[in-house]
Design a protein around this motif. Sequence first.
Motif, PDB file in Angstrom:
ATOM      1  N   PRO A 245      -1.358   6.404  -3.805  1.00  0.00           N
ATOM      2  CA  PRO A 245      -0.837   5.663  -2.516  1.00  0.00           C
ATOM      3  C   PRO A 245      -0.541   6.640  -1.328  1.00  0.00           C
ATOM      4  O   PRO A 245      -0.607   7.882  -1.565  1.00  0.00           O
ATOM      5  N   ILE A 246      -0.601   6.100  -0.240  1.00  0.00           N
ATOM      6  CA  ILE A 246      -0.485   6.943   0.893  1.00  0.00           C
ATOM      7  C   ILE A 246       0.765   6.662   1.645  1.00  0.00           C
ATOM      8  O   ILE A 246       1.115   5.441   1.818  1.00  0.00           O
TER       9      ILE A 246
ATOM     10  N   ASN B 237      -2.826   0.047  -3.645  1.00  0.00           N
ATOM     11  CA  ASN B 237      -3.731  -0.876  -3.583  1.00  0.00           C
ATOM     12  C   ASN B 237      -3.120  -2.142  -4.378  1.00  0.00           C
ATOM     13  O   ASN B 237      -2.045  -2.251  -4.799  1.00  0.00           O
ATOM     14  N   LYS B 238      -3.792  -3.488  -3.880  1.00  0.00           N
ATOM     15  CA  LYS B 238      -2.970  -4.427  -4.503  1.00  0.00           C
ATOM     16  C   LYS B 238      -2.891  -4.645  -6.179  1.00  0.00           C
ATOM     17  O   LYS B 238      -2.104  -5.392  -6.413  1.00  0.00           O
ATOM     18  N   ASP B 239      -4.066  -4.048  -6.769  1.00  0.00           N
ATOM     19  CA  ASP B 239      -3.922  -4.225  -8.125  1.00  0.00           C
ATOM     20  C   ASP B 239      -2.910  -2.986  -8.757  1.00  0.00           C
ATOM     21  O   ASP B 239      -2.760  -2.901  -9.920  1.00  0.00           O
ATOM     22  N   ASP B 240      -2.153  -2.320  -7.928  1.00  0.00           N
ATOM     23  CA  ASP B 240      -1.358  -1.132  -8.369  1.00  0.00           C
ATOM     24  C   ASP B 240       0.178  -1.870  -8.802  1.00  0.00           C
ATOM     25  O   ASP B 240       0.728  -2.075  -7.614  1.00  0.00           O
ATOM     26  N   ARG B 241       0.379  -1.559  -9.952  1.00  0.00           N
ATOM     27  CA  ARG B 241       1.784  -2.425 -10.302  1.00  0.00           C
ATOM     28  C   ARG B 241       2.719  -1.152 -10.655  1.00  0.00           C
ATOM     29  O   ARG B 241       3.860  -1.145 -11.575  1.00  0.00           O
TER      30      ARG B 241
ATOM     31  N   HIS C 253      -6.693  -5.482   1.317  1.00  0.00           N
ATOM     32  CA  HIS C 253      -7.056  -5.026  -0.031  1.00  0.00           C
ATOM     33  C   HIS C 253      -5.654  -4.132  -0.543  1.00  0.00           C
ATOM     34  O   HIS C 253      -5.758  -3.652  -1.504  1.00  0.00           O
ATOM     35  N   HIS C 254      -4.696  -4.225   0.360  1.00  0.00           N
ATOM     36  CA  HIS C 254      -3.392  -3.373   0.087  1.00  0.00           C
ATOM     37  C   HIS C 254      -1.979  -3.850   0.285  1.00  0.00           C
ATOM     38  O   HIS C 254      -1.985  -5.076   1.184  1.00  0.00           O
ATOM     39  N   TYR C 255      -1.269  -3.580  -0.203  1.00  0.00           N
ATOM     40  CA  TYR C 255       0.334  -3.929   0.148  1.00  0.00           C
ATOM     41  C   TYR C 255       1.062  -2.549   0.753  1.00  0.00           C
ATOM     42  O   TYR C 255       0.592  -1.357   0.621  1.00  0.00           O
TER      43      TYR C 255
END
Length: 324
Positions: free
Chosen positions: A46-47, A70-74, A109-111
């Motif tokens: 993450p940034i 990333n969107k798939d990062d939970r 592609h991100h949140y």
Amino acid sequence: MLFINGFPPNGGDILKSKYLWIFLGLIGISWIFNYTYYQYNQLDKPIFLKHYYVNEIYDENQLTFYYLTNKDDRSLINYVRIDGVDFYPQNQFGMWSNNIPPYVQEFRHHYLRSVTIPFSKQIIPIKDGSNMAWSFEDMEIGFSNQPPSMVNIGKVQFSPITNQERFLESRMSSSNNQHRSDESLVALESVIIEGFDIPFPELNDDIEVKINLNQKKLKELEDLRNGKEIPKWLNENMQADWNSVKGISIKEIPFPFTLEKNEWLNIMTFTNPEANNVIGLGLRMKGKTIDGKTFTSKTYISEQPYLEQKDVDEIIAESKGGKE
């Protein structure tokens, strides 16, 4: 020559077959481009945005930090470690989250997500009764499904509560979603204003300040105590383009200047939306009374993140060592 059932193929069929292969080729090229673009924009970690917070130390202090992932990062943030001290985040789930961290904004592609960290007075590494400040720029982030990561989060400063005599009284303050804030104060006795100071010098170009000393208009704000509506000119000023706002830039004011007892001072601020900074601090106004008592008055400036896709692309490109 190829014959089908003893007859040469129809020219139209050959043309259709040619266009079909061209179409499939374009789809393949587009897929490769999109996949490459997707892979390029996937983050290794993450940034975090740049935060600029200044806080006085109360029994419980809470700061919110924002980061792109990333969107798939939970993954969850289990802890943050600062100067060897561990701090633990508040509950990161919403009511309907299904154990997925909620997001503040959604992009291609991100949140943009956030984490709120309580900073208890008992844990902050400052001795009780000390006048020293505690500041940090880096945090070790402990994620739930990846190795800990040291990240730069901007600049955060905690300092002891300062109790001093008031010589200016705040009568009204407001802010809007146009990166603007406004505060009007009244002098309780004659004071000399010596200058304004932004706590972090790197924000000098991203925060602009104007003051208004038009006593005739500002005294209309006295009527607010009697339930009257906010003057039209004040609403118009808050909605106007910053360059059109009536006032004097603090860069052009010949300090010091005197504010007589019961005179008004209107302070207006504008934060640069292109900087994508997260800000929570007090603009410091330094002065003294006629008999020499010094004081510092603070006008609070708050800027929450609201990103566009181009901002996200630029942040990611910069993190990878270049601009798009």
